[in-house]
Design a protein around this motif. Structure first.
Motif, PDB file in Angstrom:
ATOM      1  N   GLU A  80       0.810  -1.215   0.000  1.00  0.00           N
ATOM      2  CA  GLU A  80       0.000   0.000   0.000  1.00  0.00           C
ATOM      3  C   GLU A  80       0.849   1.274   0.000  1.00  0.00           C
ATOM      4  O   GLU A  80       0.318   2.376   0.094  1.00  0.00           O
ATOM      5  CB  GLU A  80      -0.938  -0.004   1.213  1.00  0.00           C
ATOM      6  N   GLY A 105      -1.565   9.666  -9.532  1.00  0.00           N
ATOM      7  CA  GLY A 105      -2.915   9.121  -9.542  1.00  0.00           C
ATOM      8  C   GLY A 105      -3.705   9.464 -10.791  1.00  0.00           C
ATOM      9  O   GLY A 105      -4.581   8.704 -11.208  1.00  0.00           O
ATOM     10  N   ASN A 165      -2.781   7.011 -13.783  1.00  0.00           N
ATOM     11  CA  ASN A 165      -3.103   5.654 -13.343  1.00  0.00           C
ATOM     12  C   ASN A 165      -4.604   5.450 -13.217  1.00  0.00           C
ATOM     13  O   ASN A 165      -5.119   4.366 -13.515  1.00  0.00           O
ATOM     14  CB  ASN A 165      -2.408   5.348 -12.009  1.00  0.00           C
ATOM     15  N   GLY A 166      -5.312   6.493 -12.788  1.00  0.00           N
ATOM     16  CA  GLY A 166      -6.761   6.394 -12.682  1.00  0.00           C
ATOM     17  C   GLY A 166      -7.436   6.374 -14.039  1.00  0.00           C
ATOM     18  O   GLY A 166      -8.303   5.538 -14.320  1.00  0.00           O
ATOM     19  N   ASP A 168      -8.471   6.116  -6.241  1.00  0.00           N
ATOM     20  CA  ASP A 168      -8.046   5.513  -4.973  1.00  0.00           C
ATOM     21  C   ASP A 168      -6.725   4.776  -5.189  1.00  0.00           C
ATOM     22  O   ASP A 168      -6.674   3.553  -5.204  1.00  0.00           O
ATOM     23  CB  ASP A 168      -9.128   4.562  -4.461  1.00  0.00           C
ATOM     24  N   MET A 169      -5.643   5.550  -5.356  1.00  0.00           N
ATOM     25  CA  MET A 169      -4.301   4.976  -5.516  1.00  0.00           C
ATOM     26  C   MET A 169      -3.561   5.169  -4.193  1.00  0.00           C
ATOM     27  O   MET A 169      -3.287   6.314  -3.801  1.00  0.00           O
ATOM     28  CB  MET A 169      -3.545   5.670  -6.650  1.00  0.00           C
ATOM     29  N   THR A 217      -5.761   1.667 -13.739  1.00  0.00           N
ATOM     30  CA  THR A 217      -4.884   0.861 -12.886  1.00  0.00           C
ATOM     31  C   THR A 217      -5.427   0.749 -11.471  1.00  0.00           C
ATOM     32  O   THR A 217      -5.175  -0.231 -10.774  1.00  0.00           O
ATOM     33  CB  THR A 217      -3.468   1.475 -12.853  1.00  0.00           C
ATOM     34  N   TYR A 218      -6.167   1.784 -11.026  1.00  0.00           N
ATOM     35  CA  TYR A 218      -6.731   1.813  -9.676  1.00  0.00           C
ATOM     36  C   TYR A 218      -8.201   2.242  -9.750  1.00  0.00           C
ATOM     37  O   TYR A 218      -8.640   2.806 -10.765  1.00  0.00           O
ATOM     38  CB  TYR A 218      -5.950   2.788  -8.788  1.00  0.00           C
TER      39      TYR A 218
END
Length: 530
Positions: free
Chosen positions: A156, A318, A321-322, A287-288, A326-327
């Motif tokens: 995390e 984020g 990636n969002g 939510d990364m 990815t997350y």
């Protein structure tokens, strides 16, 4: 001063490829040696020899001699090196994701406590003293001046925290005499890097020697007692750090000045239509862990290079990636007038949106596959490029895959034996260039790149940044570049958005003052200048 390490006439070849040629240098106890050189110069091979990495013994060993603490050494594996007092922080992490921070830091060094059973049947039946191990891990993290919860799971943690955890593990060893650090600040913000520099100087002051590998030459000149420059496997310079300049070191490395010193004034100003947006981001949340964003609103202008800056943990990673799924993600994104289906990565990629992740090994590459396969894979899978139809059957067109890959190997100066070499065998910087080539092969309309020059030397950095500019200029690719290097963003971007606490704090032109960027990064409110 007393010598701790002496390298004498060390040479190493992989087949017919000579990687190191009669390397000689020494390191004193309690001093910091800065080792610099372009990717492929031989730095990693030299450190693998010192640390006893098995790849060296498995490929015929090396020639020459190495003395450590007065004794001739020839470690066959890292365990021998650790037992002798040498630790190493690799550029790519070797943490156990499912373990806590404390468990990773104290791994194989755990403190135990006795019980009635262990007193009767022996020490092997002692139980782990969790409280003591948490305390030890906390002390090591405190030495590095970083706030990380020892009870948190490594899985995390953001990338920057993982780097500190790796370093904390090495300084926890009771008998450590030498720590080899391979690009330890590559994933750190400036503030984190400064904290690490301070910590390394503390370690040096108590007698621990450090080999410090970094492409950030300012770090080399600020803390190192000695500077060794490798070029094409040979020592070019070995000097005390007395009145050395960054320009001197850059010239020794590559024969040219540090390209990161360029400003936006060197680049012709583009005329952009402020009303022509290729992507509108509305109330985006991602939510990364460690890089969460909460409410991002941003319009990306068609044809621009947009930079995204911010301190570690504030959410800059984020955003891409969002968007690429990815997350977990929510909000609304309009691309070329059409709303994207968030979370559906394949459909988003089919819209000619590409992403170069900051995690090249975990997300970006198929490490056991050849370079040509890596470069062409996404274009083949998503866009059905490099496919030939014979009598109604589809086959991979490997000849075309190799041709395209060879073109990128040449244009990006990827140092490799051939495009058949496995991606996992390349240096970190060359792996990053393969990731970039993989994205270019998709001919994207919009390209997200996260930390594209992480761990790349100044020569390769210039090639990567020029490749992004060329794609933007000649292929009309809109580029969104996330980077921890503000000066890098200022050298290439048309606008720079600063993210703080999961939201866009403001957007500035690249020639805005450093003070304005600093204010936005620290959370001060300021109206956008762009």
């Amino acid at each position: 001063m007393t010598e701790l390490l002496e390298v004498k006439n060390v040479s190493k070849s992989f087949g017919e490829n000579s990687v190191l040629k009669d390397v000689n240098f020494s390191l004193n106890k309690g001093e910091i040696l800065g080792l610099v050189g372009e990717n492929g110069a031989g730095k990693s091979t030299l450190m693998n020899i010192i640390f006893g990495m098995e790849v060296i013994a498995n490929t015929g060993g090396y020639n020459g001699e190495i003395y450590f603490d007065g004794k001739l050494i020839d470690f066959k594996n890292p365990i021998d090196a650790l037992n002798a007092g040498i630790g190493m922080v690799h550029q790519e992490f070797s943490l156990i994701p499912g373990f806590t921070v404390a468990e990773n830091i104290t791994l194989d060094m755990e403190k135990t406590k006795s019980s009635v059973v262990s007193k009767v049947f022996g020490k092997k039946l002692e139980s782990i003293d969790s409280k003591e191990n948490i305390r030890i891990a906390g002390d090591s993290l405190d030495t590095l001046e970083v706030s990380i919860d020892p009870n948190g799971l490594v899985s995390e943690m953001p990338v920057g925290h993982k780097q500190f955890i790796e370093i904390a593990r090495e300084i926890t060893r009771d008998d450590v005499k030498l720590i080899i650090m391979d690009e330890p600040t590559a994933v750190l913000t400036e503030t984190e890097a400064n904290s690490l520099m301070s910590a390394l100087q503390k370690l040096s002051s108590i007698g621990i020697s450090i080999i410090f590998i970094s492409h950030r030459l300012r770090e080399i000149t600020s803390i190192c007692d000695q500077v060794v420059v490798l070029r094409d496997g040979e020592i070019i310079e070995d000097r005390r750090n007395e009145n050395l300049s960054i320009e001197d070191i850059a010239r020794w490395m590559v024969g040219r000045a540090d390209s990161s010193s360029k400003t936006r004034e060197d680049i012709a100003k583009k005329e952009l239509d402020q009303n022509d947006t290729i992507m509108d981001i509305e109330h985006l949340w991602v939510d990364m862990p460690g890089e969460a964003i909460y409410d991002v609103n941003l319009s990306i202008i068609r044809g621009e290079i947009l930079g995204i800056a911010g301190l570690a943990g504030q959410g800059k990673l984020g955003i891409p990636n969002g968007i690429l799924g990815t997350y977990p993600v929510g909000g609304r994104i309009i691309f070329n007038g059409e709303e994207l289906q968030l979370g559906n990565t394949l459909e988003i990629l089919k819209k000619k949106i590409a992403f170069v992740s900051e995690d090249r090994r975990g997300v970006g590459l198929l490490l056991e596959e050849p370079i040509f396969w890596n470069i062409s894979f996404n274009a083949m899978q998503v866009q059905e490029k490099f496919i030939k139809n014979i009598l109604g059957f589809k086959f991979r067109d490997e000849a075309q895959m190799r041709k395209v890959s060879d073109d990128y190997v040449k244009s990006l100066a990827i140092k490799t034996t051939s495009s058949d070499q496995k991606a996992g065998q390349l240096s970190g910087g060359n792996q990053q260039k393969v990731c970039l080539a993989k994205a270019f092969a998709m001919d994207p309309d919009l390209l997200f790149v996260s930390e594209p020059t992480r761990g790349i030397d100044i020569g390769a950095k210039e090639l990567v940044l020029e490749a992004l500019k060329k794609s933007n200029r000649e292929d009309n690719t809109t580029v969104v570049m996330v980077s921890s290097e503000l000066e890098e963003l200022r050298s290439i971007c048309d606008r720079i958005a600063v993210i703080c606490e999961g939201r866009i704090a403001g957007i500035l032109p690249p020639d805005a003052s450093a003070e304005k960027f600093g204010l936005l990064m620290s959370g001060e409110k300021e109206v956008s200048n762009v």
